[in-house]
Design an enzyme around this catalytic site. Structure first.
Site, PDB file in Angstrom:
ATOM      1  N   CYS A   6      51.233  29.502  41.283  1.00  0.00           N
ATOM      2  CA  CYS A   6      50.718  28.468  39.898  1.00  0.00           C
ATOM      3  C   CYS A   6      50.052  27.563  40.381  1.00  0.00           C
ATOM      4  O   CYS A   6      50.299  26.535  40.720  1.00  0.00           O
ATOM      5  CB  CYS A   6      52.192  28.651  38.980  1.00  0.00           C
ATOM      6  N   ASN A 106      47.812  40.663  45.983  1.00  0.00           N
ATOM      7  CA  ASN A 106      47.493  39.815  44.920  1.00  0.00           C
ATOM      8  C   ASN A 106      45.776  39.164  45.134  1.00  0.00           C
ATOM      9  O   ASN A 106      45.951  38.495  45.221  1.00  0.00           O
ATOM     10  CB  ASN A 106      48.294  38.956  43.728  1.00  0.00           C
ATOM     11  N   GLY A 107      45.383  40.134  43.567  1.00  0.00           N
ATOM     12  CA  GLY A 107      43.495  39.638  44.012  1.00  0.00           C
ATOM     13  C   GLY A 107      42.947  40.677  43.791  1.00  0.00           C
ATOM     14  O   GLY A 107      42.697  41.520  44.401  1.00  0.00           O
ATOM     15  N   ALA A 130      47.807  40.388  37.290  1.00  0.00           N
ATOM     16  CA  ALA A 130      47.538  38.958  36.377  1.00  0.00           C
ATOM     17  C   ALA A 130      46.441  39.171  35.121  1.00  0.00           C
ATOM     18  O   ALA A 130      46.814  39.760  34.083  1.00  0.00           O
ATOM     19  CB  ALA A 130      47.239  37.686  37.227  1.00  0.00           C
TER      20      ALA A 130
END
Length: 292
Positions: A6, A106-107, A130
């Site tokens: 985060c 992720n991404g 996300a």
């Protein structure tokens, strides 16, 4: 699952999430502490360093400490605006080659096709998404519309996607009744899910943002239903993309103001010990660091 990725301001202030990258000894101690005391597998999500060697060393540390799986976000913690910084898929692939436990990438995943592309390029066993999932919760499972809904309304993929988002928006509002959700989060999710349509339906955007009186849950459900109906009417007229009534500059200003108000409300919620949206496992991370 330990969220060590985060990058938000509250994580900097609380010294958790991606800001534990400055304290890798504490991260390793925390993982070992949890692994030794839990009967379930321990997993972690991380971001990359600017230096690939540091990223690889970080991933190996987590594996050696007992993590059963690692998720790697291909951006650094300073790259908070995803649209401005492309993820480093090569760094994710390098981590995949450096460890012997499963890896999630992720991404940069905004569609199911991109999810498959990321897995193929990196060798990852799975992917995470996300912000794109906030805009389209059906990203990984396209097709909640029934056959009759498709046949009676649309003929093009773009039209199907527009109706899909309309249906998911109203479904989401219904779920917030089953699972109590703070109004500020409902408003934020409505903005993300309706997306550019709120630049065309300016009156409905203003209704969501109204302060006197601020819309309650019933009013938000009415607004969501109206957004859905207007999208349906637009698709039936032969158009499936929004035509903004606001200039790009005006829209950007509104979005920045909305983001600022959401950040302020999240900060107030945190200060009053109310749960915030950012990290699953953040409080666990902070408490475990104190423990070790």
């Amino acid at each position: 699952d330990l969220n060590l990725g985060c990058p938000q301001r509250i994580a900097r202030r609380g010294k958790y999430g991606a800001f534990l990258m400055d304290h890798l000894d504490s991260v390793v101690a925390m993982v070992r502490h949890v692994v030794a005391r839990l009967k379930v597998p321990v997993t972690a999500k991380i971001r990359v360093f600017d230096d690939l060697k540091l990223t690889l060393a970080y991933a190996r540390m987590l594996e050696e400490a007992g993590c059963s799986m690692i998720a790697v976000h291909g951006r650094t913690r300073d790259m908070k605006r995803a649209k401005e910084y492309p993820p480093d898929w090569r760094a994710i692939r390098a981590v995949r080659e450096a460890i012997n436990i499963p890896l999630l990438a992720n991404g940069g995943v905004r569609s199911l096709a991109e999810a498959h592309a990321l897995m193929a390029f990196t060798g990852a066993q799975g992917v995470l998404s996300a912000e794109p999932l906030l805009e389209n919760p059906g990203l990984f499972k396209f097709g909640s519309l029934t056959g009759s809904e498709i046949e009676s309304n649309v003929e093009t993929p773009g039209s199907i996607m527009a109706l899909e988002k309309a249906k998911l928006l109203t479904e989401y509002l219904g779920l917030t009744r089953e699972h109590e959700t703070p109004l500020r989060m409902i408003k934020a999710h409505m903005h993300r899910m309706a997306g550019r349509w709120l630049a065309e339906f300016v009156d409905l955007r203003e209704a969501i943002n109204a302060k006197t009186p601020s819309p309650d849950r019933n009013r938000l459900e009415e607004i969501a239903w109206e957004i859905s109906q207007r999208i349906h009417a637009t698709v039936q007229s032969g158009r499936y993309e929004a035509i903004p009534k606001l200039s790009e500059r005006a829209l950007a200003r509104l979005e920045n103001e909305e983001a600022r108000e959401l950040a302020i409300s999240q900060q107030k919620a945190e200060e009053s010990n109310e749960a915030v949206a950012c990290p699953l496992g953040a409080s666990l991370s902070a408490n475990m660091v104190k423990a070790v």
